[in-house]
Design a protein around this motif. Structure first.
Motif, PDB file in Angstrom:
ATOM      1  N   GLU A   1       0.814  -1.220   0.000  1.00 29.21           N
ATOM      2  CA  GLU A   1       0.000   0.000   0.000  1.00 29.21           C
ATOM      3  C   GLU A   1       0.849   1.272   0.000  1.00 29.21           C
ATOM      4  O   GLU A   1       0.441   2.301   0.535  1.00 29.21           O
ATOM      5  CB  GLU A   1      -0.982   0.012   1.171  1.00 29.21           C
ATOM      6  CG  GLU A   1      -1.963  -1.143   1.094  1.00 29.21           C
ATOM      7  CD  GLU A   1      -3.017  -1.095   2.173  1.00 29.21           C
ATOM      8  OE1 GLU A   1      -2.979  -0.157   2.984  1.00 29.21           O
ATOM      9  OE2 GLU A   1      -3.859  -1.999   2.188  1.00 29.21           O
TER      10      GLU A   1
ATOM     11  N   TYR B   1       1.459   3.497  -2.307  1.00 29.27           N
ATOM     12  CA  TYR B   1       0.944   3.747  -3.652  1.00 29.27           C
ATOM     13  C   TYR B   1       1.778   4.770  -4.431  1.00 29.27           C
ATOM     14  O   TYR B   1       1.889   4.688  -5.641  1.00 29.27           O
ATOM     15  CB  TYR B   1      -0.507   4.183  -3.574  1.00 29.27           C
ATOM     16  CG  TYR B   1      -1.391   3.101  -3.021  1.00 29.27           C
ATOM     17  CD1 TYR B   1      -1.606   1.926  -3.720  1.00 29.27           C
ATOM     18  CD2 TYR B   1      -1.985   3.234  -1.764  1.00 29.27           C
ATOM     19  CE1 TYR B   1      -2.405   0.914  -3.213  1.00 29.27           C
ATOM     20  CE2 TYR B   1      -2.774   2.226  -1.241  1.00 29.27           C
ATOM     21  CZ  TYR B   1      -2.987   1.063  -1.968  1.00 29.27           C
ATOM     22  OH  TYR B   1      -3.765   0.067  -1.456  1.00 29.27           O
ATOM     23  N   ARG B   2       2.338   5.743  -3.727  1.00 29.47           N
ATOM     24  CA  ARG B   2       3.108   6.751  -4.455  1.00 29.47           C
ATOM     25  C   ARG B   2       4.350   6.120  -5.076  1.00 29.47           C
ATOM     26  O   ARG B   2       4.653   6.318  -6.251  1.00 29.47           O
ATOM     27  CB  ARG B   2       3.499   7.914  -3.523  1.00 29.47           C
ATOM     28  CG  ARG B   2       3.938   9.158  -4.278  1.00 29.47           C
ATOM     29  CD  ARG B   2       4.108  10.324  -3.332  1.00 29.47           C
ATOM     30  NE  ARG B   2       2.892  10.584  -2.582  1.00 29.47           N
ATOM     31  CZ  ARG B   2       1.868  11.299  -3.042  1.00 29.47           C
ATOM     32  NH1 ARG B   2       1.923  11.828  -4.240  1.00 29.47           N
ATOM     33  NH2 ARG B   2       0.792  11.477  -2.299  1.00 29.47           N
TER      34      ARG B   2
ATOM     35  N   ARG C   1      -5.009   2.876 -10.253  1.00 30.73           N
ATOM     36  CA  ARG C   1      -5.336   2.754  -8.830  1.00 30.73           C
ATOM     37  C   ARG C   1      -4.366   3.567  -7.982  1.00 30.73           C
ATOM     38  O   ARG C   1      -4.744   4.215  -7.002  1.00 30.73           O
ATOM     39  CB  ARG C   1      -5.267   1.289  -8.399  1.00 30.73           C
ATOM     40  CG  ARG C   1      -6.543   0.500  -8.663  1.00 30.73           C
ATOM     41  CD  ARG C   1      -7.641   0.816  -7.641  1.00 30.73           C
ATOM     42  NE  ARG C   1      -7.177   0.702  -6.263  1.00 30.73           N
ATOM     43  CZ  ARG C   1      -7.104  -0.435  -5.581  1.00 30.73           C
ATOM     44  NH1 ARG C   1      -7.494  -1.541  -6.150  1.00 30.73           N
ATOM     45  NH2 ARG C   1      -6.653  -0.446  -4.344  1.00 30.73           N
TER      46      ARG C   1
ATOM     47  N   TYR D   1      -2.716   6.241  -8.871  1.00 34.88           N
ATOM     48  CA  TYR D   1      -3.089   7.660  -9.006  1.00 34.88           C
ATOM     49  C   TYR D   1      -4.283   7.965  -8.106  1.00 34.88           C
ATOM     50  O   TYR D   1      -4.330   8.986  -7.430  1.00 34.88           O
ATOM     51  CB  TYR D   1      -3.466   7.982 -10.454  1.00 34.88           C
ATOM     52  CG  TYR D   1      -2.312   8.409 -11.342  1.00 34.88           C
ATOM     53  CD1 TYR D   1      -1.503   9.492 -10.987  1.00 34.88           C
ATOM     54  CD2 TYR D   1      -2.052   7.767 -12.541  1.00 34.88           C
ATOM     55  CE1 TYR D   1      -0.461   9.898 -11.811  1.00 34.88           C
ATOM     56  CE2 TYR D   1      -1.008   8.171 -13.364  1.00 34.88           C
ATOM     57  CZ  TYR D   1      -0.216   9.232 -12.993  1.00 34.88           C
ATOM     58  OH  TYR D   1       0.814   9.647 -13.795  1.00 34.88           O
ATOM     59  N   MET D   2      -5.226   7.059  -8.114  1.00 37.20           N
ATOM     60  CA  MET D   2      -6.433   7.298  -7.329  1.00 37.20           C
ATOM     61  C   MET D   2      -6.118   7.355  -5.841  1.00 37.20           C
ATOM     62  O   MET D   2      -6.573   8.253  -5.133  1.00 37.20           O
ATOM     63  CB  MET D   2      -7.452   6.193  -7.616  1.00 37.20           C
ATOM     64  CG  MET D   2      -8.810   6.443  -7.019  1.00 37.20           C
ATOM     65  SD  MET D   2     -10.062   5.349  -7.705  1.00 37.20           S
ATOM     66  CE  MET D   2      -9.889   3.945  -6.649  1.00 37.20           C
ATOM     67  N   GLU D   3      -5.285   6.406  -5.409  1.00 38.48           N
ATOM     68  CA  GLU D   3      -4.963   6.367  -3.979  1.00 38.48           C
ATOM     69  C   GLU D   3      -4.131   7.573  -3.544  1.00 38.48           C
ATOM     70  O   GLU D   3      -4.156   7.951  -2.382  1.00 38.48           O
ATOM     71  CB  GLU D   3      -4.197   5.081  -3.648  1.00 38.48           C
ATOM     72  CG  GLU D   3      -4.979   3.810  -3.907  1.00 38.48           C
ATOM     73  CD  GLU D   3      -6.218   3.676  -3.039  1.00 38.48           C
ATOM     74  OE1 GLU D   3      -6.340   4.401  -2.037  1.00 38.48           O
ATOM     75  OE2 GLU D   3      -7.086   2.859  -3.380  1.00 38.48           O
ATOM     76  N   THR D   4      -3.385   8.138  -4.487  1.00 33.70           N
ATOM     77  CA  THR D   4      -2.603   9.321  -4.131  1.00 33.70           C
ATOM     78  C   THR D   4      -3.356  10.605  -4.501  1.00 33.70           C
ATOM     79  O   THR D   4      -2.773  11.669  -4.602  1.00 33.70           O
ATOM     80  CB  THR D   4      -1.226   9.312  -4.834  1.00 33.70           C
ATOM     81  OG1 THR D   4      -1.420   9.121  -6.234  1.00 33.70           O
ATOM     82  CG2 THR D   4      -0.355   8.205  -4.302  1.00 33.70           C
ATOM     83  N   ARG D   5      -4.644  10.447  -4.734  1.00 33.21           N
ATOM     84  CA  ARG D   5      -5.566  11.569  -4.922  1.00 33.21           C
ATOM     85  C   ARG D   5      -5.345  12.347  -6.206  1.00 33.21           C
ATOM     86  O   ARG D   5      -5.778  13.488  -6.317  1.00 33.21           O
ATOM     87  CB  ARG D   5      -5.523  12.523  -3.727  1.00 33.21           C
ATOM     88  CG  ARG D   5      -5.895  11.841  -2.433  1.00 33.21           C
ATOM     89  CD  ARG D   5      -5.717  12.761  -1.257  1.00 33.21           C
ATOM     90  NE  ARG D   5      -5.883  11.997  -0.007  1.00 33.21           N
ATOM     91  CZ  ARG D   5      -5.676  12.499   1.189  1.00 33.21           C
ATOM     92  NH1 ARG D   5      -5.323  13.749   1.335  1.00 33.21           N
ATOM     93  NH2 ARG D   5      -5.829  11.766   2.268  1.00 33.21           N
ATOM     94  N   ARG D   6      -4.638  11.763  -7.124  1.00 33.29           N
ATOM     95  CA  ARG D   6      -4.497  12.417  -8.432  1.00 33.29           C
ATOM     96  C   ARG D   6      -5.689  11.953  -9.267  1.00 33.29           C
ATOM     97  O   ARG D   6      -5.569  11.081 -10.138  1.00 33.29           O
ATOM     98  CB  ARG D   6      -3.168  12.018  -9.061  1.00 33.29           C
ATOM     99  CG  ARG D   6      -1.952  12.460  -8.241  1.00 33.29           C
ATOM    100  CD  ARG D   6      -1.421  13.806  -8.675  1.00 33.29           C
ATOM    101  NE  ARG D   6      -0.770  13.693  -9.959  1.00 33.29           N
ATOM    102  CZ  ARG D   6       0.480  13.273 -10.132  1.00 33.29           C
ATOM    103  NH1 ARG D   6       1.211  12.949  -9.089  1.00 33.29           N
ATOM    104  NH2 ARG D   6       1.009  13.211 -11.334  1.00 33.29           N
ATOM    105  N   LEU D   7      -6.826  12.531  -8.955  1.00 27.99           N
ATOM    106  CA  LEU D   7      -8.080  11.983  -9.461  1.00 27.99           C
ATOM    107  C   LEU D   7      -8.279  12.243 -10.948  1.00 27.99           C
ATOM    108  O   LEU D   7      -8.924  11.460 -11.642  1.00 27.99           O
ATOM    109  CB  LEU D   7      -9.247  12.550  -8.655  1.00 27.99           C
ATOM    110  CG  LEU D   7      -9.151  12.288  -7.153  1.00 27.99           C
ATOM    111  CD1 LEU D   7     -10.364  12.834  -6.440  1.00 27.99           C
ATOM    112  CD2 LEU D   7      -9.014  10.805  -6.867  1.00 27.99           C
TER     113      LEU D   7
END
Lengths: 935, 357
Positions: free
Chosen positions: A251, A253-254, A330, A332-338
């Motif tokens: 986890e 993610y970055r 995923r 990107y999503m988890e690191t809020r780069r939506l």
């Protein structure tokens, strides 16, 4: 995990013998380009060697070369020594290209003994190392490379080459530790990006395997060189993929994102390998025709072999692209780069695995739902609902889309989306919320029955939901706005009783009272309102409560109390409509109570408070009237004239025209002296207005002077002529324009009438004056046979002035026009609309007659006859329609062959004494004779 | 995956007017050459060594090495499979200058040597195209470096952008065969954006094919669009375009960090400082020792020092999904502290191609 087994790095393995053979011909050709001088006895041998080398027959070249060495190898002659150096070198290369590494070393060892500082000594040192390396004897190779490094001063390019070779030896045995310092040195010092990139890629592979990804990041710029080793290294990409998997599983993610992004997609990797293979093959060809670069050619050929191996290795690896892209998305999503995540998921939806399409589109939607603006979210949401109706996330998506539309107050869309959602998913996971939004949107769209149905479902089917209090309140409101006070009342009362802490409790207690008021339960309303103002002294509805209390008092005849309550309301928070309503109701009551001075004071205070949209001219009017009631006609007239002087310059001020009309009226009843004085004042004001070029006021005054009893016909005619000019239109008030329409029609100036009417519509659109204008335009269109234009105007009249008699007339005309156009459906709809309003009962016979005519035109005479019959049965008092209806019905019966009934119908009409004088009697008699003749 | 498009080549040729103008100002311009020596190859035929003198449309005029200057023959550009220009290109010197971020020097070194080849870069598999592209990129970096000095650096920046445009337009001739030829044409449009010729750039980009994901020019196409939109003061649209570039092209150092930096700038402009911080942090970490890394670090520092991300993030964004526990403010602060430069960035020996591992 994307991959389960480690992919070995193919690059550092030994060179493929086939590739070396290919190299041989080219290299020897290069060497042979520098020919040795010919000698008679040796000439033939030399020629043999040269011929063999020229065609790449290096096996055939070896004996003559060896022969030359045997003859002249020990020659002390300097020129021969120089030649021998070249022969030894070429012989060594022949063995090297034949993969006869032992023989090659023997020759090159001899070469180095004999020519330690020869022209090719440094190169030979490297080649000796290469032979060991090609044999897989890496320790010996390393010794050879180290030895030659000590023995010779290499330029940076060749030194880098040796380091690369040494690193390859370690890497071939997967000895990363000793390889690392060499790779770092290459990375730091190589004079070209290609080898730096190679070193960086190898280091990165090592670091990926150790999961020490922080060490990779500083090399990222180099790893991202297009066309580089990293861009086609299967080993590095697979190591990165595995590292990414492990980091992702942790986890982080970055980091996972940064590592995954270094992985080339399977397809791209293959394409890169193929591209680079083609380009390196081209390079080999170039080097083959460039003499004197055997090392470069050797390395180029090695690279070609490596890439071929890469391609073979890649064939065995299943395509990992969709999973890789999914994980990047995923991450990107988890690191809020939506934004990035949303786009990637969307691409995966479009091009990824079929089984994940739904999930990918949902994620794309989810990401888009968190960023502004909402348009992308809505687009994705609709795409989801269209593609996956009833899908796993359908309920979430549909509700979110509905909520977004609700947030944007786009109520039709809310109804569309959530209405469909309930069809697709009747047991919607958020059904209460869906119903609530549907109810609310229906309410906002004034679809009260729908709102009642949706809110009713919530309180009926989900009584303990969190939305119960809200729903009860809005259910009450939906009934209230539908004037169903009896139904509304219990809902408001329940909110008050059961949900005292609800945000709607205060409003509900107020609405409950208004329902009582609506039900004419004035005392209940009063009781509740008095309790309300006591309980909520800070309420924003306080003013409105006092207005209704005023209404209650007024309704029960307590005018003094009503006045007191209205006046209490006026300083409180009220919207302008309520404020004006209370102020004028109060003033009217004061006048009714004959408290004229108080009425004057009340409206004077109203004028002084002057809020935006206060109706000051109307207040002026009432003050003037109060003065009149006080028996002060001169004051009334002067007050009106002063007001005219003050407000008459604003052509948009509609009340001024009203005052003027009243002023004219009052001049007649004010007595001769006051009346004449008033007219003189008016003329004075007109003179002043003209002097000051105040054309708006001037036109207004000129209009009323038409009614001056002292004005001569000639003066009036001259003034009319002056007024009826198109260039006055921009200065004309609504009242003046209306006068111009009528006067222009009377003067048969259709163009000016039309222009004035259009000005009214354009500039006084929302007023009743526009109705006059539209009537004229419709009539003109009818006269000109422009029925479509007339239809437009009549439709506007029926929609904008929906409750007026003009709307009824318009519907009647529309019915006729549509019938003439052959559009029976619209014609019938117009008549039906007219028949739907009791207020227009006077026109019902005409509408029924119109419907009868429609059936008649379709040759459905029995239905037509029924409509005509309804007219004289139900509306016998409408004499203008009775005769026509009898005759029309008789004609229909005649068409049906029912001549007897037809004659009887006419008999019935003719037998009634009250209709004997109707104009249709003669025609009825004639028709009756005709039918009787057919019997 | 498509990598070539004739339309792009046409656009490149159309841009030739500006190329010529920019070249006349080039500082390293050599004397007009009489021609350029080239070795032309064709499958199954012997190598031909000739001097290319000029071109007119698809016709290339040449003379033999032993012919007098006036005796010219011609061939069509597609007549040969490969071409090796015999020009002395100081690639190692240029590379060395580039590693020290002396971009203008690197560019000028290549520019002067390669200029005679410009008209012939559509010859397939020639050895000059890539160095010309590299020179264009170096000029671009030189321009960006100068632009950072604000108004004072503006004239110099414009000059370098002009040269970059000329070189990319020339390299764009290779769109018929080189995987990055199409990208060069688009880079030329990007130079126009930087010198404020927005209408011209918009026209150029509109004429370009919209590449598909996976095409070599995809990333640069969307980056160019993003830069154009940003110059037109449409940061939200620019962000969307930059995101297209970032997600589809993250393997090209000549595109990816620029796209990230523009995305970060757009995030700032659309008032999403938390995302701007994240992207700057990413660039600073992944492109350490480069111009992008330095710039990103400065912007990150600015954001952190001004407390732009001190307030919690919009719960609508922060409170979703599975939620990472990273404290990006703490990570950024830590990074800034650890990476405090001990010397001026330009003096860094690590060069522009990455840091020492």
């Amino acid at each position: 995990m994307l991959l389960c087994e480690t992919i070995r790095e193919p690059a550092p393995r030994r060179a493929v013998p086939g590739a070396l053979r290919m190299l041989a011909a080219a290299a020897v050709l290069g060497v042979c380009a520098v020919a040795a001088p010919a000698q008679d006895t040796v000439k033939e041998v030399r020629a043999k060697a040269q011929a063999a080398l020229a065609v790449g027959a290096y096996e055939d070249a070896i004996p003559p070369l060896q022969q030359l060495i045997e003859w002249f190898g020990e020659s002390p002659n300097d020129s021969m020594k120089a030649e021998m150096e070249d022969i030894y070198f070429r012989l060594g290369l022949c063995h090297l290209f034949l993969a006869q590494f032992k023989e090659c070393r023997t020759v090159f060892d001899t070469y180095l003994k004999k020519f330690k500082y020869g022209a090719n000594s440094a190169l030979v040192g490297i080649f000796i190392g290469d032979t060991w390396r090609y044999e897989g004897k890496y320790a010996d190779a390393l010794k050879a490379y180290e030895k030659t490094l000590k023995a010779y001063q290499y330029p940076l390019d060749m030194r880098t080459d040796i380091f690369v070779c040494m690193a390859r030896c370690h890497l071939a045995e997967e000895k990363w530790a000793p390889a690392e310092p060499l790779l770092i040195e290459i990375y730091r010092t190589a004079p070209d990006p290609m080898r730096r990139n190679w070193a960086a890629a190898m280091l990165a592979t090592s670091y990926f395997k150790d999961l020490t990804v922080d060490k990779v990041y500083p090399m990222v710029p180099l790893l991202l060189q297009p066309g580089s080793f990293a861009s086609r290294s299967v080993a590095m990409n697979m190591a990165a993929l595995q590292a990414g998997d492990e980091i992702f599983a942790d986890e982080k993610y970055r980091d996972a994102l940064w590592v995954y992004r270094l992985v080339h997609p399977h397809d791209t990797l293959k394409l890169n390998c193929e591209d680079q293979l083609a380009r390196w093959q081209m390079r080999v060809k170039r080097l083959q025709r460039t003499p004197g670069l055997p090392r470069e050619l050797l390395r180029a050929q090695e690279t070609v072999s490596e890439i071929e191996n890469e391609l073979q290795g890649l064939e065995k690896i299943p395509n990992y692209d969709p999973e890789l892209f999914y994980r990047i998305a995923r991450s990107y999503m988890e690191t809020r780069r939506l934004r990035e995540a949303g786009e990637m998921f969307y691409n995966l939806f479009q091009e990824g695995l079929e089984e994940k399409r739904e999930e990918n589109l949902y994620f794309s939607f989810l990401c888009a739902s968190r960023i502004k603006p909402n348009d992308k979210c809505l687009a994705r949401g609709h795409e989801y609902m269209d593609n996956f109706p009833g899908g796993p996330h359908y309920d979430t998506v549909s509700l979110t889309v509905g909520q977004i539309y609700a947030g944007a107050q786009n109520w039709p869309k809310v109804l569309q989306v959530l209405g469909k959602a309930l069809e697709v998913s009747p047991k919607h996971e958020d059904i209460v919320e869906v119903l609530f939004l549907l109810g609310y949107a229906s309410f906002m769209e004034e679809k009260m029955p729908d709102a009642q149905r949706h809110f009713g479902r919530i309180v009926g089917e989900f009584p303990d939901s969190e939305r119960e209090a809200d729903s009860r309140y809005w259910l009450g409101m939906a009934f209230l706005f539908d004037k169903k006070y009896e139904d509304a009342l219990p809902n408001f009362d329940k909110v008050v009783q059961n949900f005292g802490t609800s945000v709607f409790a205060e409003d509900a207690s107020f609405r409950s009272a208004t329902c009582d008021f609506g039900l004419s339960q004035f005392y209940d309303a009063e009781r509740k309102l008095l309790a309300f103002v006591q309980r909520y002294p800070e309420s924003k509805l306080l003013g409105e409560a006092y207005v209704i209390l005023g209404d209650v008092s007024g309704a029960v005849g307590e005018l003094d109390e009503a006045v007191r309550r209205y006046q209490k309301a006026l300083p409180m928070e009220l919207n302008i409509e309520l404020y004006n309503y209370a102020a004028f109701r109060c003033g009217e009551m004061l006048r009714e109570l004959k408290k004229y001075q108080e009425c004057i004071d009340h409206f004077t205070a109203y004028i002084q408070r002057a809020k935006p949209e206060s109706n000051v001219p109307l207040a002026v009017y009432w003050i003037g009237e109060a003065y009149w009631d006080l028996g002060q006609p001169e004051v009334t007239l002067k007050f009106f004239m002063d007001a005219l002087s003050r407000y008459g310059k604003d052509r948009k001020e509609l009340g001024v025209d009203l005052i003027l009309e009243k002023w004219v009226d009052r001049t007649r009843g004010a007595g001769k002296v006051h009346g004449e004085k008033a007219w003189l004042d008016a003329r004075e004001l007109l003179k002043k207005a003209l002097t000051e070029k105040d054309y708006v006021l001037a036109l207004r005054l000129e209009r009323i002077i038409q009614y001056d009893p002292n004005a001569s016909d000639a003066e009036k005619a001259a003034m009319q002529k002056f007024m009826l000019r198109a260039d006055n239109l921009p200065y004309a008030s609504a009242g003046v324009l209306e006068w111009m329409v009528d006067a222009a029609v009377a003067a048969k100036n259709a163009d000016l009438a039309r222009a004035a009417a259009e000005t009214i519509i354009r500039e006084f659109t929302e007023t009743d004056y526009a109705l006059t204008a539209r009537r004229l335009l419709a009539q003109q269109a009818m006269d000109a046979g422009a029925f479509d234009d007339a239809i437009v105007q009549y439709n506007i009249i029926r929609e904008v002035y929906a409750s007026s008699d003009d709307a009824a007339q318009a519907l009647l005309v529309l019915g006729r026009l549509y019938r003439e156009k052959g559009d029976a459906e619209k014609a019938d709809a117009s008549y039906k609309d007219l028949l739907g309003a009791k207020e227009w009962k006077a026109l019902w016979p005409a509408a029924l007659y119109g419907r009868g005519e429609l059936w008649q035109a379709q040759r459905k005479y029995d239905q037509a006859a029924a409509y005509f019959e309804r007219i004289y049965v139900l509306y016998a008092g409408h004499k203008d329609w009775v005769g026509r209806a009898y005759i029309a019905r008789a004609e229909c019966l005649g068409k049906l062959g029912q001549f007897k009934s037809a004659a009887e119908t006419l008999d019935e009409f003719l037998s009634r004494a009250e209709w004997a004088q109707l104009p249709e009697t003669e025609a009825a008699k004639e028709l009756r004779q005709k039918f009787q003749a057919r019997l | 995956m498509t990598r070539h498009l004739p339309a792009i080549a046409v656009a490149a040729l159309a841009a030739a007017g500006l190329c010529a103008r920019a070249q006349t100002n080039a500082p390293a311009k050599p004397a007009a050459p009489d021609g350029v020596l080239v070795r032309l190859g064709k499958e199954g035929e012997a190598i031909r060594e000739v001097i290319l003198v000029k071109r007119e449309g698809p016709d290339i005029y040449f003379r033999m090495t032993n012919s007098p200057p006036g005796v010219l023959s011609s061939f069509k550009v597609e007549a040969f499979d490969d071409a090796e220009f015999k020009v002395a290109v100081p690639e190692e010197k240029a590379y060395a200058a580039a590693t020290q971020r002396r971009w203008a020097q690197a560019a000028v070194l290549l520019h002067g040597a390669l200029m005679p080849t410009f008209a012939f870069l559509d010859l397939r598999e020639n050895n000059a195209t890539e160095p010309v592209m590299a020179a264009g990129r170096y000029y671009l970096r030189a321009a960006q470096q100068a632009a950072k000095r604000g108004e004072a650096g503006r004239p110099e920046a414009e000059k370098w952008y002009g040269y970059a445009f000329a070189l990319f337009a020339a390299a764009g001739r290779s769109a018929n065969w080189h995987p990055y030829g199409e990208s060069s044409v688009i880079r030329a449009q990007m130079c126009l954006v930087e010198i404020g010729k927005l209408d011209e750039a918009a026209k150029g980009l509109a004429a370009a094919r919209e590449p598909s994901p996976g095409d070599a020019s995809y990333g640069i196409y969307w980056l160019a669009k993003a830069r154009l939109l940003y110059a037109q003061e449409k940061p939200r649209e620019a962000l969307d375009a930059a995101v297209q570039s970032v997600i589809h092209e993250n393997k090209d150092v000549e595109t990816f960090p620029d796209a990230l930096m523009l995305a970060a700038q757009c995030y700032e402009d659309v008032n999403e400082p938390h995302r701007a911080r994240d992207v700057y942090y990413e660039v600073a970490r992944l492109f350490t020792g480069t111009d992008w890394g330095d710039e990103a670090r400065l912007r990150l520092k600015f954001i952190m020092e001004n407390g732009m991300t001190a307030a919690g993030e919009d719960p609508n964004i922060a409170g979703i999904f599975f939620g990472t526990e990273e404290d990006m403010n703490a990570l950024s602060t830590k990074y800034l502290k650890e990476s405090e430069p001990k010397a001026a960035p330009d003096a860094s020996p690590a060069g522009a191609q990455g840091e020492k591992p």
